[in-house]
Design a protein around this motif. Structure first.
Motif, PDB file in Angstrom:
ATOM      1  N   LYS A  41     -20.784   6.884 -21.144  1.00  0.00           N
ATOM      2  CA  LYS A  41     -19.848   6.037 -21.879  1.00  0.00           C
ATOM      3  C   LYS A  41     -19.610   4.772 -21.054  1.00  0.00           C
ATOM      4  O   LYS A  41     -19.404   4.833 -19.845  1.00  0.00           O
ATOM      5  CB  LYS A  41     -18.518   6.766 -22.113  1.00  0.00           C
ATOM      6  N   SER A  42     -19.657   3.634 -21.713  1.00  0.00           N
ATOM      7  CA  SER A  42     -19.453   2.369 -21.014  1.00  0.00           C
ATOM      8  C   SER A  42     -18.967   1.315 -22.002  1.00  0.00           C
ATOM      9  O   SER A  42     -19.124   1.464 -23.227  1.00  0.00           O
ATOM     10  CB  SER A  42     -20.752   1.891 -20.350  1.00  0.00           C
ATOM     11  N   GLU A 158     -26.889  -8.676  -7.121  1.00  0.00           N
ATOM     12  CA  GLU A 158     -26.478  -9.458  -5.962  1.00  0.00           C
ATOM     13  C   GLU A 158     -27.486  -9.196  -4.834  1.00  0.00           C
ATOM     14  O   GLU A 158     -28.021  -8.093  -4.722  1.00  0.00           O
ATOM     15  CB  GLU A 158     -25.086  -9.040  -5.491  1.00  0.00           C
ATOM     16  N   VAL A 159     -27.746 -10.183  -4.019  1.00  0.00           N
ATOM     17  CA  VAL A 159     -28.576  -9.985  -2.835  1.00  0.00           C
ATOM     18  C   VAL A 159     -27.658  -9.540  -1.708  1.00  0.00           C
ATOM     19  O   VAL A 159     -26.659 -10.203  -1.420  1.00  0.00           O
ATOM     20  CB  VAL A 159     -29.304 -11.282  -2.448  1.00  0.00           C
ATOM     21  N   ASP A 160     -27.981  -8.416  -1.078  1.00  0.00           N
ATOM     22  CA  ASP A 160     -27.122  -7.929   0.003  1.00  0.00           C
ATOM     23  C   ASP A 160     -27.720  -8.258   1.370  1.00  0.00           C
ATOM     24  O   ASP A 160     -28.838  -8.780   1.480  1.00  0.00           O
ATOM     25  CB  ASP A 160     -26.850  -6.429  -0.144  1.00  0.00           C
ATOM     26  N   ASP A 161     -26.969  -7.948   2.416  1.00  0.00           N
ATOM     27  CA  ASP A 161     -27.403  -8.283   3.778  1.00  0.00           C
ATOM     28  C   ASP A 161     -28.693  -7.562   4.151  1.00  0.00           C
ATOM     29  O   ASP A 161     -29.523  -8.101   4.891  1.00  0.00           O
ATOM     30  CB  ASP A 161     -26.301  -7.933   4.783  1.00  0.00           C
ATOM     31  N   LEU A 207     -20.712 -12.667 -25.310  1.00  0.00           N
ATOM     32  CA  LEU A 207     -19.658 -11.798 -25.837  1.00  0.00           C
ATOM     33  C   LEU A 207     -19.000 -10.960 -24.750  1.00  0.00           C
ATOM     34  O   LEU A 207     -17.866 -10.478 -24.934  1.00  0.00           O
ATOM     35  CB  LEU A 207     -20.234 -10.859 -26.898  1.00  0.00           C
ATOM     36  N   TYR A 208     -19.717 -10.768 -23.660  1.00  0.00           N
ATOM     37  CA  TYR A 208     -19.237  -9.823 -22.632  1.00  0.00           C
ATOM     38  C   TYR A 208     -19.794 -10.255 -21.279  1.00  0.00           C
ATOM     39  O   TYR A 208     -20.956 -10.652 -21.169  1.00  0.00           O
ATOM     40  CB  TYR A 208     -19.730  -8.411 -22.973  1.00  0.00           C
ATOM     41  N   GLU A 209     -18.942 -10.191 -20.266  1.00  0.00           N
ATOM     42  CA  GLU A 209     -19.358 -10.509 -18.903  1.00  0.00           C
ATOM     43  C   GLU A 209     -18.563  -9.637 -17.947  1.00  0.00           C
ATOM     44  O   GLU A 209     -17.341  -9.543 -18.049  1.00  0.00           O
ATOM     45  CB  GLU A 209     -19.116 -11.987 -18.595  1.00  0.00           C
ATOM     46  N   ALA A 210     -19.248  -8.967 -17.020  1.00  0.00           N
ATOM     47  CA  ALA A 210     -18.570  -8.081 -16.078  1.00  0.00           C
ATOM     48  C   ALA A 210     -19.458  -7.841 -14.868  1.00  0.00           C
ATOM     49  O   ALA A 210     -20.666  -8.103 -14.901  1.00  0.00           O
ATOM     50  CB  ALA A 210     -18.218  -6.752 -16.740  1.00  0.00           C
ATOM     51  N   VAL A 211     -18.849  -7.330 -13.809  1.00  0.00           N
ATOM     52  CA  VAL A 211     -19.594  -6.858 -12.637  1.00  0.00           C
ATOM     53  C   VAL A 211     -19.423  -5.345 -12.594  1.00  0.00           C
ATOM     54  O   VAL A 211     -18.293  -4.847 -12.557  1.00  0.00           O
ATOM     55  CB  VAL A 211     -19.087  -7.493 -11.333  1.00  0.00           C
ATOM     56  N   ASN A 212     -20.547  -4.609 -12.645  1.00  0.00           N
ATOM     57  CA  ASN A 212     -20.446  -3.154 -12.722  1.00  0.00           C
ATOM     58  C   ASN A 212     -20.385  -2.508 -11.344  1.00  0.00           C
ATOM     59  O   ASN A 212     -20.317  -3.189 -10.313  1.00  0.00           O
ATOM     60  CB  ASN A 212     -21.592  -2.581 -13.568  1.00  0.00           C
ATOM     61  N   SER A 213     -20.402  -1.187 -11.321  1.00  0.00           N
ATOM     62  CA  SER A 213     -20.245  -0.444 -10.070  1.00  0.00           C
ATOM     63  C   SER A 213     -21.417  -0.616  -9.117  1.00  0.00           C
ATOM     64  O   SER A 213     -21.309  -0.291  -7.934  1.00  0.00           O
ATOM     65  CB  SER A 213     -20.057   1.050 -10.377  1.00  0.00           C
ATOM     66  N   ASP A 215     -22.627  -3.563  -8.520  1.00  0.00           N
ATOM     67  CA  ASP A 215     -22.529  -4.989  -8.182  1.00  0.00           C
ATOM     68  C   ASP A 215     -23.525  -5.834  -8.959  1.00  0.00           C
ATOM     69  O   ASP A 215     -23.939  -6.904  -8.500  1.00  0.00           O
ATOM     70  CB  ASP A 215     -22.714  -5.220  -6.675  1.00  0.00           C
ATOM     71  N   GLU A 216     -23.902  -5.364 -10.150  1.00  0.00           N
ATOM     72  CA  GLU A 216     -24.737  -6.162 -11.042  1.00  0.00           C
ATOM     73  C   GLU A 216     -23.827  -7.009 -11.938  1.00  0.00           C
ATOM     74  O   GLU A 216     -22.810  -6.524 -12.426  1.00  0.00           O
ATOM     75  CB  GLU A 216     -25.602  -5.261 -11.927  1.00  0.00           C
ATOM     76  N   HIS A 217     -24.203  -8.254 -12.138  1.00  0.00           N
ATOM     77  CA  HIS A 217     -23.502  -9.116 -13.083  1.00  0.00           C
ATOM     78  C   HIS A 217     -24.111  -8.870 -14.460  1.00  0.00           C
ATOM     79  O   HIS A 217     -25.292  -9.116 -14.675  1.00  0.00           O
ATOM     80  CB  HIS A 217     -23.648 -10.576 -12.679  1.00  0.00           C
ATOM     81  N   VAL A 218     -23.314  -8.371 -15.378  1.00  0.00           N
ATOM     82  CA  VAL A 218     -23.792  -7.961 -16.701  1.00  0.00           C
ATOM     83  C   VAL A 218     -23.288  -8.935 -17.761  1.00  0.00           C
ATOM     84  O   VAL A 218     -22.108  -9.285 -17.794  1.00  0.00           O
ATOM     85  CB  VAL A 218     -23.317  -6.527 -17.043  1.00  0.00           C
ATOM     86  N   PHE A 219     -24.218  -9.345 -18.627  1.00  0.00           N
ATOM     87  CA  PHE A 219     -23.872 -10.233 -19.740  1.00  0.00           C
ATOM     88  C   PHE A 219     -24.423  -9.632 -21.023  1.00  0.00           C
ATOM     89  O   PHE A 219     -25.532  -9.093 -21.025  1.00  0.00           O
ATOM     90  CB  PHE A 219     -24.483 -11.615 -19.557  1.00  0.00           C
ATOM     91  N   ILE A 220     -23.660  -9.741 -22.105  1.00  0.00           N
ATOM     92  CA  ILE A 220     -24.156  -9.427 -23.432  1.00  0.00           C
ATOM     93  C   ILE A 220     -24.016 -10.679 -24.273  1.00  0.00           C
ATOM     94  O   ILE A 220     -22.932 -11.254 -24.368  1.00  0.00           O
ATOM     95  CB  ILE A 220     -23.404  -8.251 -24.079  1.00  0.00           C
TER      96      ILE A 220
END
Length: 223
Positions: A41-42, A158-161, A207-213, A215-220
């Motif tokens: 569920k999301s 995201e690019v991490d260290d 319609l939708y923009e968020a950062v998920n668990s 650390d991905e930037h999600v767009f719909i």
């Protein structure tokens, strides 16, 4: 970050990289991860349901996590990955969980699906593992196979260290290409950038923009 979580690059010249990466994986090891997406569920799935999306495509499906999430939530799903090994792993994993899904090997640059075949598409961590020129072509292909008014989900890592600590070359388009002896040698990654994403999604209603668990930037966006 596990390599199989990064699989999604679809540039033609990187096909051998993804094929080699997936040849080291098997469904017995990945099934515990896959099962976590059964009946997931999301907010993203809720929005797809609210917008009456029925037929969906999972682009660059990896080992089928979001294919399963969509199918187990009642969507009619087809999926593809550039790696034949990944496609076979996905089919086997879904079969073990009771799902018979149409999964094939294809590039996001040329999926082989018909115009407007789907109501919506998921493309998690795909376009940011391509050159910017190919990312634009890949997004255009998603727009082609999704009907007008349908929804397209895209996400960007995201690019991490740890990534930056690996040997890599900076590309003119803002991407980095990993070099050296690591398992990511040859992989392309575009660090998340608001300007880059805005240009990529230009002209689409977000319609939708968020950062998920993860650390991905999600767009719909609406097609």
């Amino acid at each position: 970050m596990c390599l199989f979580r990064l699989i999604g690059g679809n540039t033609v010249d990187n096909k051998s990289l993804w094929e080699k990466s997936w040849s080291k994986e098997n469904i017995d090891n990945l099934l515990p991860y896959l099962e976590k997406y059964n009946n997931l569920k999301s907010d993203e799935i809720d929005l797809f349901q609210k917008e009456k999306i029925k037929k969906a495509c999972d682009a660059a499906c990896g080992f089928g996590t979001y294919t399963l999430a969509l199918a187990s939530n009642g969507f009619i799903v087809k999926a593809f990955d550039i790696s034949e090994n990944a496609a076979e792993i996905t089919k086997e994993g879904l079969k073990r969980l009771g799902y018979d899904i149409d999964v094939k090997a294809a590039s996001i640059l040329q999926t082989g699906y018909a115009d407007s075949e789907f109501d919506g598409a998921f493309a998690h961590s795909v376009l940011d593992h391509m050159t910017f020129a190919d990312a634009k072509k890949g997004f255009a292909e998603l727009c082609r196979i999704v009907r007008s008014g349908g929804l397209i989900l895209v996400s960007f890592d995201e690019v991490d260290d740890d990534d930056l600590a690996l040997e890599h070359e900076n590309q003119e388009d803002g991407c980095i290409r990993f070099t050296g002896d690591s398992a990511k040698n040859g992989m392309i990654l575009h660090p998340y950038d608001d300007v880059w994403v805005e240009e990529l999604l230009s002209g689409k209603e977000i319609l939708y923009e968020a950062v998920n668990s993860k650390d991905e930037h999600v767009f719909i966006v609406r097609n």
